[in-house]
Design an enzyme around this catalytic site. Structure first.
Site, mmCIF file in Angstrom:
data_model
loop_
_atom_site.group_PDB
_atom_site.id
_atom_site.type_symbol
_atom_site.label_atom_id
_atom_site.label_comp_id
_atom_site.label_asym_id
_atom_site.label_seq_id
_atom_site.Cartn_x
_atom_site.Cartn_y
_atom_site.Cartn_z
ATOM 1 N N ASP A 146 34.910 52.140 43.499
ATOM 2 C CA ASP A 146 34.377 51.191 42.504
ATOM 3 C C ASP A 146 33.401 50.260 43.215
ATOM 4 O OD1 ASP A 146 33.959 49.949 40.071
ATOM 5 O OD2 ASP A 146 35.721 48.678 40.199
ATOM 6 N N ASP A 194 38.481 44.434 46.252
ATOM 7 C CA ASP A 194 38.862 45.237 45.092
ATOM 8 C C ASP A 194 39.051 46.718 45.424
ATOM 9 O OD1 ASP A 194 39.535 45.638 42.498
ATOM 10 O OD2 ASP A 194 37.579 45.227 41.633
HETATM 11 P P1 ADP Z 1 38.909 42.814 39.424
HETATM 12 O O1 ADP Z 1 39.804 44.008 39.426
HETATM 13 O O2 ADP Z 1 39.202 41.874 38.320
HETATM 14 O O3 ADP Z 1 37.451 43.199 39.494
HETATM 15 P P2 ADP Z 1 38.525 41.746 42.117
HETATM 16 O O4 ADP Z 1 39.431 42.085 43.251
HETATM 17 O O5 ADP Z 1 37.175 42.363 42.133
HETATM 18 O O6 ADP Z 1 39.314 42.018 40.759
HETATM 19 O O7 ADP Z 1 38.372 40.171 42.076
HETATM 20 C C1 ADP Z 1 37.659 39.541 41.042
HETATM 21 C C2 ADP Z 1 36.842 38.395 41.604
HETATM 22 O O8 ADP Z 1 37.702 37.446 42.227
HETATM 23 C C3 ADP Z 1 35.854 38.792 42.679
HETATM 24 O O9 ADP Z 1 34.604 39.173 42.146
HETATM 25 C C4 ADP Z 1 35.728 37.548 43.513
HETATM 26 O O10 ADP Z 1 34.788 36.677 42.935
HETATM 27 C C5 ADP Z 1 37.109 36.938 43.400
HETATM 28 N N1 ADP Z 1 37.956 37.293 44.553
HETATM 29 C C6 ADP Z 1 38.725 38.395 44.696
HETATM 30 N N2 ADP Z 1 39.367 38.400 45.871
HETATM 31 C C7 ADP Z 1 39.001 37.260 46.500
HETATM 32 C C8 ADP Z 1 39.333 36.668 47.773
HETATM 33 N N3 ADP Z 1 40.173 37.256 48.628
HETATM 34 N N4 ADP Z 1 38.763 35.483 48.087
HETATM 35 C C9 ADP Z 1 37.912 34.887 47.225
HETATM 36 N N5 ADP Z 1 37.563 35.382 46.030
HETATM 37 C C10 ADP Z 1 38.101 36.552 45.664
HETATM 38 MN MN MN Z 2 36.160 43.758 40.948
#
Ligand code: ADP
Ligand code: MN
Length: 274
Positions: A211, A228
């Protein structure tokens, strides 16, 4: 859920404010009781002090900034804040069918038989992300360090500043430079950096992100961080190459829009898998 973070009974203003915020977060996002109990436990274990504002609300998960306050017990004052990120997978989603295809064919999660049991399914996804983050870390790739996993709650290193602001997604980055040529060169070197990351992900971690796009990459001071990875697949997955091609296609399209003279798909594919 914000209570008990210090373990010392101090309740200064900041904590109270934080508590209200956390309560609001709970109300708004409707964390179910089991999830709340997990957060409570993490607070008691002093892994976090509370759940603060929501950073992201997604289809399958919400991500919260989760500060851990440190105290000077003698003086009775708060001495600092260390942020962590809590990714909470939703237990009541309808997108499981979609996700199923990523799991099919993977040895690590074969024979789970979790169809029709959302909570178990979600737990599998969180577990998958946790383990994949461990793999990335072991390979020295820039990504959040996974701290703890409990059911649908994944606690990890916060990628952001000391005030709880997350680093921007690559999608939202505006590079600064002395002139246009400088900025173009910076985009080009980020492109090269990313190809190196995808190659190491493939060759060292033996994973394909599946992804990958400018939405799942964070940027800070010329470094790209992969996030992610719950749907990332191993080499044993029948569609590994399809996912890899898709990832490379997304990445290429993004950098082309930034003016980078990208390499041909085939060349990149061979570079990653060679
Ligand atoms: P989703 O499955 O909803 O896409 P993500 O893992 O991509 O979940 O996280 C969504 C958003 O949260 C990311 O785009 C980022 O902005 C924020 N985020 C995720 N993990 C972190 C982290 N470890 N530290 C800071 N921000 C994070
Ligand atoms: Mn994401």
């Amino acid at each position: 859920i914000a209570d008990g973070g210090s373990g010392t009974g101090h309740k200064d203003n900041k904590t109270h404010q934080g508590r209200e915020k956390a309560d609001r977060a709970t109300r708004d996002q409707v964390l179910d009781q089991r999830t709340e109990a997990i957060i409570d436990h993490m607070v008691r274990k002093e892994l976090i002090s509370e759940l603060q504002g929501v950073i992201s609300t997604g289809k399958e998960a919400n991500v919260y900034a989760a500060p851990l306050y440190t105290y000077d017990d003698e003086a009775g004052t708060q001495t600092g804040t260390h942020y962590r990120a809590a990714k909470i997978y939703k237990t009541s989603i309808l997108s499981f069918v979609d996700r199923e295809r990523y799991i099919t064919g993977e040895h690590r999660f074969r024979g789970g038989g979790h169809k029709g049991n959302n909570r178990k399914m979600v737990k599998k996804w969180a577990e998958k992300e946790f383990r994949n983050l461990q793999r990335l870390n072991r390979a020295g790739l820039a990504c959040p360090y996974p701290i703890q996993l409990k059911a649908n709650v994944l606690l990890m290193e916060f990628l952001g500043d000391n005030e709880g602001h997350a680093y921007p997604r690559l999608r939202d980055v505006e590079l600064e430079g002395v002139d246009d040529a400088d900025i173009a060169q910076q985009w080009r070197s980020l492109y090269i950096q990313l190809l190196g990351l995808v190659q190491r992900l493939y060759q060292v971690c033996r994973l394909v992100h599946a992804d990958l796009s400018e939405y799942n990459i964070l940027y800070h001071e010329r470094v790209l961080y992969i996030i992610d990875v719950s749907q990332s697949v191993g080499h044993d997955h029948p569609q590994t190459f399809d996912f890899l091609r898709m990832d490379l296609h997304n990445v290429g399209a993004f950098f082309r829009r930034k003016g980078v003279d990208t390499l041909r798909d085939r060349t990149v594919f061979e570079f990653v898998t060679a």
